[in-house]
Design a protein around this motif. Structure first.
Motif, PDB file in Angstrom:
ATOM      1  N   VAL A 196       0.871  -1.185   0.000  1.00  0.00           N
ATOM      2  CA  VAL A 196       0.000   0.000   0.000  1.00  0.00           C
ATOM      3  C   VAL A 196       0.899   1.224   0.000  1.00  0.00           C
ATOM      4  CG1 VAL A 196      -1.827   1.249   1.240  1.00  0.00           C
ATOM      5  CG2 VAL A 196      -1.773  -1.231   1.321  1.00  0.00           C
ATOM      6  N   ARG A 197       0.504   2.245  -0.726  1.00  0.00           N
ATOM      7  CA  ARG A 197       1.279   3.489  -0.747  1.00  0.00           C
ATOM      8  C   ARG A 197       1.135   4.203   0.592  1.00  0.00           C
ATOM      9  NH1 ARG A 197       4.405   4.424  -5.205  1.00  0.00           N
ATOM     10  NH2 ARG A 197       3.487   3.560  -7.075  1.00  0.00           N
ATOM     11  N   GLY A 198       2.258   4.695   1.110  1.00  0.00           N
ATOM     12  CA  GLY A 198       2.254   5.435   2.364  1.00  0.00           C
ATOM     13  C   GLY A 198       1.442   6.714   2.240  1.00  0.00           C
ATOM     14  N   ARG A 199       0.655   7.003   3.249  1.00  0.00           N
ATOM     15  CA  ARG A 199      -0.235   8.169   3.200  1.00  0.00           C
ATOM     16  C   ARG A 199       0.514   9.491   3.225  1.00  0.00           C
ATOM     17  NH1 ARG A 199      -0.191   5.730   7.899  1.00  0.00           N
ATOM     18  NH2 ARG A 199      -0.113   6.884   9.863  1.00  0.00           N
ATOM     19  N   LYS A 200       1.726   9.500   3.718  1.00  0.00           N
ATOM     20  CA  LYS A 200       2.532  10.725   3.749  1.00  0.00           C
ATOM     21  C   LYS A 200       3.628  10.695   2.692  1.00  0.00           C
ATOM     22  CE  LYS A 200       1.656  11.366   8.666  1.00  0.00           C
ATOM     23  NZ  LYS A 200       2.244  11.335  10.002  1.00  0.00           N
TER      24      LYS A 200
END
Length: 149
Positions: free
Chosen positions: A40-44
C-alpha cells in the motif's frame, strides 16, 4: 486502550525479526496458509509499504483483509490510498479496499479466527472462533476489515 484506536505493536527482539523473515516468504513466491505480501502506498510518503497478510475468502466468495493488530500503519495507509496490491513472487494483484462496517464483522471475525486463530489468536485476547456473537461484536471496532474488489 479503546477499540477505535487499538493497535498492538510487534514486541521484543524476536517478533520483529520473525516478521522480516515471514515478509520475505511471499517475495520469494512462498505462501504460508494463503498469505500474501500486502503493498500500500504510504499516506505521507507515497512510497510502497509492505507487510504479510492473510487473505480471507468468505463463504460468498468475497475476499477480505483483517487487521488482527488493530489500527496499524497499513490500515491507515489503505484508508487514505483506497487501493493496494497483493503480491506473491512475481504475481501482482491490484485491488480496491472497502472498509467493512462494525455491525457486519462478526461472521468475518469468526471465520478469520477459525482459519488463523492458531497464528493470530494472541491478538484477540481470549476471543476465539467459539466466542458468542455478542463477544465478537464487542471487539469488532478494534479489528479493521477491508473487502477487496
Amino acid at each position: 486502550m479503546d477499540n477505535a484506536t487499538r493497535y498492538i505493536r510487534p514486541a521484543g527482539r524476536i517478533e520483529p525479526m520473525m516478521n522480516k523473515f515471514f515478509n520475505l516468504l511471499p517475495k520469494l513466491g512462498i505462501s504460508v496458509a494463503g498469505s500474501r505480501l500486502l503493498a500500500v502506498r504510504g499516506r505521507k510518503s507515497g512510497e510502497w509499504r509492505t507487510t504479510m497478510v492473510n487473505v480471507l475468502t468468505a463463504d460468498d466468495g468475497n475476499r477480505y483483509l483483517v487487521a488482527p493488530r488493530g489500527h496499524t500503519q497499513w490500515v491507515r495507509n489503505l484508508r487514505v490510498a483506497g487501493e493496494g496490491e497483493l503480491r506473491l513472487g512475481r504475481k501482482i494483484e491490484s485491488f480496491k479496499g472497502i472498509e467493512v462496517a462494525d455491525e457486519l464483522k462478526v461472521p468475518l471475525l469468526r471465520l478469520y479466527l477459525k482459519n488463523w486463530g492458531w497464528e493470530v489468536g494472541k491478538f484477540f485476547e481470549g476471543i476465539t472462533k467459539d466466542s458468542t456473537d455478542e463477544e465478537l461484536a464487542g471487539i469488532a471496532p478494534g479489528f479493521p476489515i477491508f473487502r477487496l474488489t
